[in-house]
Design an enzyme around this catalytic site. Sequence first.
Site, PDB file in Angstrom:
ATOM      1  N   HIS A 217      18.032  31.475  66.503  1.00  0.00           N
ATOM      2  CA  HIS A 217      19.602  31.078  67.223  1.00  0.00           C
ATOM      3  C   HIS A 217      19.546  29.405  67.191  1.00  0.00           C
ATOM      4  CE1 HIS A 217      21.230  34.762  68.114  1.00  0.00           C
ATOM      5  NE2 HIS A 217      20.367  35.224  68.695  1.00  0.00           N
ATOM      6  N   ARG A 324      29.551  41.210  54.035  1.00  0.00           N
ATOM      7  CA  ARG A 324      28.452  42.257  54.034  1.00  0.00           C
ATOM      8  C   ARG A 324      28.370  43.111  55.460  1.00  0.00           C
ATOM      9  NH1 ARG A 324      25.632  37.917  50.502  1.00  0.00           N
ATOM     10  NH2 ARG A 324      25.281  38.919  48.315  1.00  0.00           N
ATOM     11  N   ARG A 360      33.299  44.768  52.776  1.00  0.00           N
ATOM     12  CA  ARG A 360      32.830  45.582  52.173  1.00  0.00           C
ATOM     13  C   ARG A 360      32.063  46.626  52.762  1.00  0.00           C
ATOM     14  NH1 ARG A 360      27.834  43.919  48.284  1.00  0.00           N
ATOM     15  NH2 ARG A 360      26.700  44.065  50.193  1.00  0.00           N
ATOM     16  N   GLU A 465      29.128  45.894  39.856  1.00  0.00           N
ATOM     17  CA  GLU A 465      27.826  45.781  39.949  1.00  0.00           C
ATOM     18  C   GLU A 465      26.778  46.405  38.780  1.00  0.00           C
ATOM     19  OE1 GLU A 465      26.934  44.995  44.454  1.00  0.00           O
ATOM     20  OE2 GLU A 465      27.791  46.769  44.089  1.00  0.00           O
ATOM     21  N   ASN A 488      24.477  39.619  41.280  1.00  0.00           N
ATOM     22  CA  ASN A 488      23.266  40.006  41.701  1.00  0.00           C
ATOM     23  C   ASN A 488      22.529  41.337  41.291  1.00  0.00           C
ATOM     24  OD1 ASN A 488      23.533  37.815  43.220  1.00  0.00           O
ATOM     25  ND2 ASN A 488      23.862  38.622  44.969  1.00  0.00           N
ATOM     26  N   ASP A 489      23.308  42.293  41.446  1.00  0.00           N
ATOM     27  CA  ASP A 489      23.055  43.583  40.936  1.00  0.00           C
ATOM     28  C   ASP A 489      23.222  43.950  39.427  1.00  0.00           C
ATOM     29  OD1 ASP A 489      21.803  44.926  42.978  1.00  0.00           O
ATOM     30  OD2 ASP A 489      23.535  45.055  44.116  1.00  0.00           O
ATOM     31  N   ARG A 499      15.869  42.459  41.297  1.00  0.00           N
ATOM     32  CA  ARG A 499      15.995  41.006  41.926  1.00  0.00           C
ATOM     33  C   ARG A 499      15.141  40.707  42.869  1.00  0.00           C
ATOM     34  NH1 ARG A 499      21.610  42.732  44.979  1.00  0.00           N
ATOM     35  NH2 ARG A 499      21.274  41.131  46.368  1.00  0.00           N
ATOM     36  N   CYS A 536      31.311  37.262  43.424  1.00  0.00           N
ATOM     37  CA  CYS A 536      30.689  37.000  44.553  1.00  0.00           C
ATOM     38  C   CYS A 536      29.218  37.087  44.661  1.00  0.00           C
ATOM     39  CB  CYS A 536      31.126  38.057  45.577  1.00  0.00           C
ATOM     40  SG  CYS A 536      31.065  39.807  45.470  1.00  0.00           S
TER      41      CYS A 536
HETATM   42  C1  PEP Z   1      25.746  41.340  44.112  1.00  0.00           C
HETATM   43  O1  PEP Z   1      25.185  42.521  43.886  1.00  0.00           O
HETATM   44  O2  PEP Z   1      26.039  40.464  43.393  1.00  0.00           O
HETATM   45  C2  PEP Z   1      26.404  41.310  45.409  1.00  0.00           C
HETATM   46  C3  PEP Z   1      27.290  40.405  45.856  1.00  0.00           C
HETATM   47  O3  PEP Z   1      26.023  42.290  46.407  1.00  0.00           O
HETATM   48  P1  PEP Z   1      24.617  42.226  47.322  1.00  0.00           P
HETATM   49  O4  PEP Z   1      23.930  40.823  46.974  1.00  0.00           O
HETATM   50  O5  PEP Z   1      25.234  42.383  48.666  1.00  0.00           O
HETATM   51  O6  PEP Z   1      23.944  43.333  46.705  1.00  0.00           O
HETATM   52 MG    MG Z   2      25.107  44.185  45.106  1.00  0.00          MG
END
Ligand code: PEP
Ligand code: MG
Length: 612
Positions: A217, A324, A360, A465, A488-489, A499, A536
Amino acid sequence: MKTAERRPARGPRSGEVRLEGQPVSPGVAIGHAAVAHEPVPPPVDTARRDCDPEHERTRLHEAIGRSAAQLRRLHERLALLPEDGQVEIGSLLEVYRRMLGPSRLRRGIEARLAQGMVAEAAVLQETEALATVMLAPPGRPAPEGEDAVAARRRAGEFREIGRRLVRNLSGTPYRSFSTLPDGAILVAEQLRPADAALIDPSRIAAVVTEEGGSTGHTAILLRALGIPAVLAAHGLLAQIGRRTRLVVDGTTGRVVIRPSTRTAAAAKVDVAAYARERQMLGRLRRLPARLSSGEVVTLQANLEIPAELPMIAQSGAAGIGLLRSEFLFMNAETLPDEDRQEAIYRPLIEAMAGDPVTIRVVDWGSEKNSDALSRMGIGDGSDVNPALGVRGIRLLLQHRGILETQFTAILRAATAGPVRVMLPMVSSAGEVRAVRDIYARIGRRLRRRGVDIPDPLPPLGIMIETPAAALMADVLAQEAEFLSIGTNDLTMYTLAADRAARDMTVLYDPLHPAVLRLVRMAADAGLRQRRPVSLCGEMASDPQAVPLLVGLGVRSFSMHASAVPRVKRAIRAVGMDDCRRMAARALEAADGQEVGAMLAAYADSLRQDDHG
Ligand code: PEP
Ligand code: MG
């Protein structure tokens, strides 16, 4: 790591000394050290078992009363803090206030008093026991990644309220910063969040401590206050004498003690450059995210924990593109019910003041894990390959109660402002259809009960994703009201490269043309079906990659709040023709390295134009 020019036998060294700590709040400062020592409470006899429980209980209740009054006064002071510091410390004070109420902590302390312990010992032992359970839950693996960060923070909260109670039991005063000279660099062994809230950012140039870390914090609050800060600079205090001069670089984590003339001159240049950069980013905040050719792009922020809200407000983001919701389930002992979830969503939506918030539903499984869910045998990691197992929407369709509770809470909170609801890890249209049915049913049920919810229901969209979702985006776009590409996924599943694994960093490359071709497919499908498409994943925070993504057809991005100004600057520097040219070349490139090299060369050419 330390280096010294000269090393006397004892006491502070003379000559320049460099330390490396954890950079927690960016910016460079130069000034004189002002050490703020904290008065130490008297030692506690933890072995005693002959105290009068009634007497100790009375002392405890008085200490709780005094602690609660101090927290109230701190709360009143909030109005004096810059707006961005208020949310962080406000929610923390609320946590402390609840701990002082009828909590598990209080029950544990009282049980120890009943054994004849002195109140100070009962408090210290119980808070330490709870902190230990947080950090190493018995019978379960120690939390990792984001869970570990949250566990450390929670353990720190228990220890902090314990220290406050012990101070009040023993009558040990708190330190005060009001006597520190203007422009001083505050040096301390450690700084607690409640202390940090007492700092006046217009008077203190920077903060350096021996202990602490970047995720607590205190760090969050110092960032919110905009004070350059380095924590965990080990060996600091032994080097500091009266009015020792310091350079603190909160961007790199470097602390220079007694800087040489040359170091001090270089630091002054850095201070001026940082001030210019801040000014420039501040101006950008008010400017539109418009390409030099006129097209407007939407830049939003990702939110992982509510404490990021002030940073989002400051960044100039036009809403939250990815909330998230996993934080609600992390370290929770039970699943959060409708009321608790609504109480979290509503203020977040209100704080965005009319800008949309995309929530989400919980994305559980794979690298994300939750105490509450695993205790119920849900998402317990028993899949042979969790990334390919029951995660995200697959898990929620197997445990529909969790989804229904979350939908109910979101719909109830959605009267506070524009909301969108998003589904993670979709791989087929059937999943979306099944969820839509549940969503519509929850909406009907709430209306029947007379609960005020938006009409029509907020848009229900999906994340792209998986390669399957990208390839089928045209079909999915008929079921979903918006698409958000989670690179990302998508990168992980497209390139079969984990990842989270360190040795995959070369293979895991979102700039790989295979990933970019899928992004292009999703963007095209959205355009054809007239569905908004955003992106995103972490890639959206990369100022070099975003113009390329615009060229691929994406017009909306959601990223870490701190990236918004720099991405906006990159957007404003390019025209659509260049974006399209980059996209065409990238789609034909052989691999990610070729795309990376092209983007770097383009960024270089822009810099040269700037200087030319
Ligand atoms: C992604 O997979 O790009 C994403 C934004 O979701 P997270 O990183 O929370 O899996
Ligand atoms: Mg994801």
